[in-house]
Scaffold this active site. Structure first.
Site, PDB file in Angstrom:
ATOM      1  N   ARG A   1       0.839  -1.198   0.000  1.00 27.84           N
ATOM      2  CA  ARG A   1       0.000   0.000   0.000  1.00 27.84           C
ATOM      3  C   ARG A   1       0.875   1.250   0.000  1.00 27.84           C
ATOM      4  O   ARG A   1       2.016   1.239   0.492  1.00 27.84           O
ATOM      5  CB  ARG A   1      -0.902   0.000   1.235  1.00 27.84           C
ATOM      6  CG  ARG A   1      -1.984  -1.077   1.214  1.00 27.84           C
ATOM      7  CD  ARG A   1      -3.141  -0.676   0.335  1.00 27.84           C
ATOM      8  NE  ARG A   1      -4.201  -1.686   0.354  1.00 27.84           N
ATOM      9  CZ  ARG A   1      -5.431  -1.484  -0.145  1.00 27.84           C
ATOM     10  NH1 ARG A   1      -5.727  -0.315  -0.695  1.00 27.84           N
ATOM     11  NH2 ARG A   1      -6.337  -2.436  -0.096  1.00 27.84           N
TER      12      ARG A   1
ATOM     13  N   ARG B   1      -9.953   6.922  -3.984  1.00 24.63           N
ATOM     14  CA  ARG B   1      -9.182   6.090  -3.053  1.00 24.63           C
ATOM     15  C   ARG B   1      -7.705   6.498  -3.059  1.00 24.63           C
ATOM     16  O   ARG B   1      -7.036   6.454  -2.016  1.00 24.63           O
ATOM     17  CB  ARG B   1      -9.323   4.616  -3.430  1.00 24.63           C
ATOM     18  CG  ARG B   1     -10.753   4.095  -3.422  1.00 24.63           C
ATOM     19  CD  ARG B   1     -11.256   3.817  -2.041  1.00 24.63           C
ATOM     20  NE  ARG B   1     -10.698   2.609  -1.474  1.00 24.63           N
ATOM     21  CZ  ARG B   1     -11.002   2.144  -0.260  1.00 24.63           C
ATOM     22  NH1 ARG B   1     -11.845   2.805   0.511  1.00 24.63           N
ATOM     23  NH2 ARG B   1     -10.451   1.032   0.187  1.00 24.63           N
TER      24      ARG B   1
ATOM     25  N   HIS C   1     -12.533  -1.087  -5.341  1.00 23.79           N
ATOM     26  CA  HIS C   1     -13.427  -0.029  -5.795  1.00 23.79           C
ATOM     27  C   HIS C   1     -13.343   0.146  -7.308  1.00 23.79           C
ATOM     28  O   HIS C   1     -14.370   0.323  -7.985  1.00 23.79           O
ATOM     29  CB  HIS C   1     -13.078   1.293  -5.104  1.00 23.79           C
ATOM     30  CG  HIS C   1     -13.772   1.513  -3.802  1.00 23.79           C
ATOM     31  ND1 HIS C   1     -13.447   0.823  -2.657  1.00 23.79           N
ATOM     32  CD2 HIS C   1     -14.788   2.360  -3.448  1.00 23.79           C
ATOM     33  CE1 HIS C   1     -14.217   1.223  -1.656  1.00 23.79           C
ATOM     34  NE2 HIS C   1     -15.040   2.155  -2.112  1.00 23.79           N
TER      35      HIS C   1
ATOM     36  N   HIS D   1      -5.939  -5.614   3.035  1.00 23.36           N
ATOM     37  CA  HIS D   1      -5.717  -6.480   1.889  1.00 23.36           C
ATOM     38  C   HIS D   1      -4.798  -5.740   0.921  1.00 23.36           C
ATOM     39  O   HIS D   1      -4.704  -4.510   0.973  1.00 23.36           O
ATOM     40  CB  HIS D   1      -7.025  -6.922   1.224  1.00 23.36           C
ATOM     41  CG  HIS D   1      -7.989  -5.817   0.905  1.00 23.36           C
ATOM     42  ND1 HIS D   1      -7.864  -5.015  -0.212  1.00 23.36           N
ATOM     43  CD2 HIS D   1      -9.085  -5.372   1.553  1.00 23.36           C
ATOM     44  CE1 HIS D   1      -8.855  -4.140  -0.243  1.00 23.36           C
ATOM     45  NE2 HIS D   1      -9.607  -4.325   0.813  1.00 23.36           N
TER      46      HIS D   1
ATOM     47  N   HIS E   1      -4.445   3.934  -2.422  1.00 18.91           N
ATOM     48  CA  HIS E   1      -4.227   3.239  -3.695  1.00 18.91           C
ATOM     49  C   HIS E   1      -3.316   4.041  -4.603  1.00 18.91           C
ATOM     50  O   HIS E   1      -3.068   5.231  -4.385  1.00 18.91           O
ATOM     51  CB  HIS E   1      -5.561   2.986  -4.413  1.00 18.91           C
ATOM     52  CG  HIS E   1      -6.203   1.691  -4.038  1.00 18.91           C
ATOM     53  ND1 HIS E   1      -5.633   0.463  -4.293  1.00 18.91           N
ATOM     54  CD2 HIS E   1      -7.390   1.427  -3.445  1.00 18.91           C
ATOM     55  CE1 HIS E   1      -6.435  -0.501  -3.851  1.00 18.91           C
ATOM     56  NE2 HIS E   1      -7.495   0.055  -3.323  1.00 18.91           N
TER      57      HIS E   1
END
Length: 532
Positions: free
Chosen positions: A356, A481, A416, A409, A487
């Site tokens: 991430r 996001r 999305h 995750h 993201h």
């Protein structure tokens, strides 16, 4: 009895044709970027520094415990449900240290330990549409590559400029600085005008219609007619200038899986989405297919014409209903969502395991403060965005809109964005994409009212079409996001195509089951027109 047997014969033929479609779908190789086996620590162990590890145990620098990561890999390789229960969690081992004052520390106590979100979903099969494992996306950009560095520069600028209203982008000096730096990035793949990132296109999506008209899609602004209820799209927003995970100790606690959710600071006044912070907050709490169900209701209410392939457009004595009518599209637009999630969950957990952005920010902080060495591409390290972030917060961490940071995750692909790609593809197949949206609007300065949209001055006419605004709502939700810090740009660009493939596969199979002689036509995200 003859008619019954006749229908049975048709049903058997349909099943055979659907099975043939499924059989003929390609089964691609699933390739990742090989970083999982590329980097080693001081003990010559694989370090997994460039892979998702949130929720696992980490050392004081936020580097994952290699033994714990290998237990995760064992579960993913075996698929045994018991192995998933054996994955260690950092919050059950690590100690919690926070650097704030005691009064702030009381406010920031974690709610408990976060659990990993549904890795076994990627192993599910579907009886309609492509199976989760039959679609692939390209390998994610590597941390030692320029593409990843440029995506990180974009994320740092997004975090710095979250409170600038979209309607003010053309009059903001910091937006101009961000656009100039992204223009000079060696491998930035966002939208450009004449080879340059400009305030008109910065932070937007890359599909047809994304850079036309207002930043926010009309489908996130216009009222929704939900039966006898008229629902305003004023949102519960968060207060400006409030970011999370800007100090190392809180950041480390979050990486170990301590749950800081629920500490959002909400504005008391409902507002339309005005800026990146508003949009980031929207995608923090939205229901899975909320924006696309709303878009469908808005389109039905404005009586937007159906696609020309709808057989009832030429019928003199029939209307569509359970097939090719309102109830059909209202269920179909949501039906694809969980199928899209299964496909992207396979990519997340079983193929790519991309870290991430918040974790990458930790690597940058460790490197820039001399605590560790990592093979990070220098373009992000030497960027104006990173320097501006340090000047603001005193760390090189990437601030988050969500108190808990990203979900538990992996980043790539994005849930999305995959759902956006699937749901929007269904809507583009159902409605006439060329229909012009009537009476476009934008929020006023404080987001409390909508005002008529006046096209920017200059040559040409900015026409907002159904197809363009549907592409735009997919980009808004997906890139929202990124604006929240959870993201990357490629999580959006690759995942919408994955969702699109899921939706097209479902339409191909469902088309066989209808008695009517109709078809679906749509424009794909790459601009290609197809008919099903």
């Amino acid at each position: 009895m003859k008619k019954i047997f006749s229908r049975r014969s048709v049903a058997r033929q349909v099943r055979e044709e659907a099975a043939e479609i499924a059989f003929l779908r390609p089964h691609p190789d699933h390739l990742n970027n090989a970083e999982e086996s590329a980097y080693r620590n001081g003990n010559n162990e694989l370090s997994y520094i460039a892979n998702y590890s949130k929720g696992l145990p980490h050392n004081d620098l936020g580097e994952v415990d290699p033994k714990a990561y290998r237990i995760l890999l064992k579960a993913l390789c075996s698929g045994n449900p018991d192995d998933f229960e054996a994955i260690p969690r950092g919050c059950t081992r690590g100690k919690l240290e926070l650097s704030e004052s005691s009064s702030e520390k009381d406010k920031k106590k974690p709610r408990g330990c976060r659990r990993f979100i549904n890795p076994q979903a990627g192993l599910a099969f579907d009886l309609e549409g492509p199976d989760a494992q039959s679609l692939a996306i390209r390998p994610a950009p590597r941390i030692d590559g320029a593409e990843n560095a440029c995506e990180a520069i974009e994320l740092y600028w997004m975090a710095l400029l979250r409170d600038v209203n979209f309607t003010e982008f053309n009059d903001n000096g910091d937006i101009e600085k961000a656009a100039a730096e992204l223009s000079n990035c060696s491998d930035f793949r966002g939208p450009k005008e004449d080879g340059k990132v400009t305030p008109d296109v910065i932070f937007r999506g890359s599909t047809p219609g994304d850079v036309v008209g207002p930043f926010i899609s009309q489908f996130l602004l216009k009222d929704i007619q939900y039966g006898t209820q008229t629902i305003s799209q004023r949102q519960r927003t968060v207060v400006p200038n409030k970011d999370f995970m800007t100090d190392s100790k809180t950041w480390l606690a979050v990486q170990n899986g301590f749950d800081f959710s629920g500490q959002d600071k909400f504005d008391k006044v409902p507002r339309y989405i005005r800026n990146m912070r508003d949009l980031g907050n929207y995608v923090h709490f939205d229901a899975l297919y909320q924006a696309y169900l709303n878009a469908c209701l808005i389109l039905l209410d404005m009586k937007a014409p159906f696609d020309r392939g709808n057989p009832y457009l030429s019928s003199e004595n029939q209307d569509g209903f359970g097939t090719y009518g309102g109830p059909h599209i209202l269920s179909l637009v949501t039906e694809v969502a969980t199928r899209a999630l299964k496909a992207v969950w396979y990519q997340k957990w079983f193929v790519h395991r991309r870290l991430r952005p918040e974790a990458f920010g930790g690597l940058i902080h460790n490197l820039m403060t001399g605590q560790a060495e990592y093979p990070i591409h220098p373009e992000i390290l030497n960027s104006q965005a990173l320097k501006a972030m340090f000047d603001k917060n005193g760390t090189y961490l990437l601030p988050q809109v969500f108190p808990e940071g990203s979900p538990t995750h992996p980043a790539y692909g994005a849930g999305h964005a995959t759902v956006a790609g699937a749901c929007v593809t269904i809507l583009k197949a159902w409605f006439d994409e060329s229909y012009q949206i009537p009476n476009p609007v934008v929020p006023n300065e404080d987001g409390t009212e909508l005002v008529c949209y006046m096209p920017y001055s200059g040559p040409g006419t900015e026409v907002l079409t159904v197809g363009g605004e549907l592409n735009k709502v997919a980009a808004n939700i997906s890139i929202g996001r990124n604006m929240a810090g959870v993201h990357w740009r490629t999580d959006y660009t690759e995942s919408i195509k994955l969702g699109e493939a899921i939706a097209i596969g479902i339409l191909q199979e469902q088309k066989l089951t209808y008695n009517e002689d109709g078809c679906f036509s749509l424009t794909k995200f790459d601009g290609t027109a197809i008919t099903i």
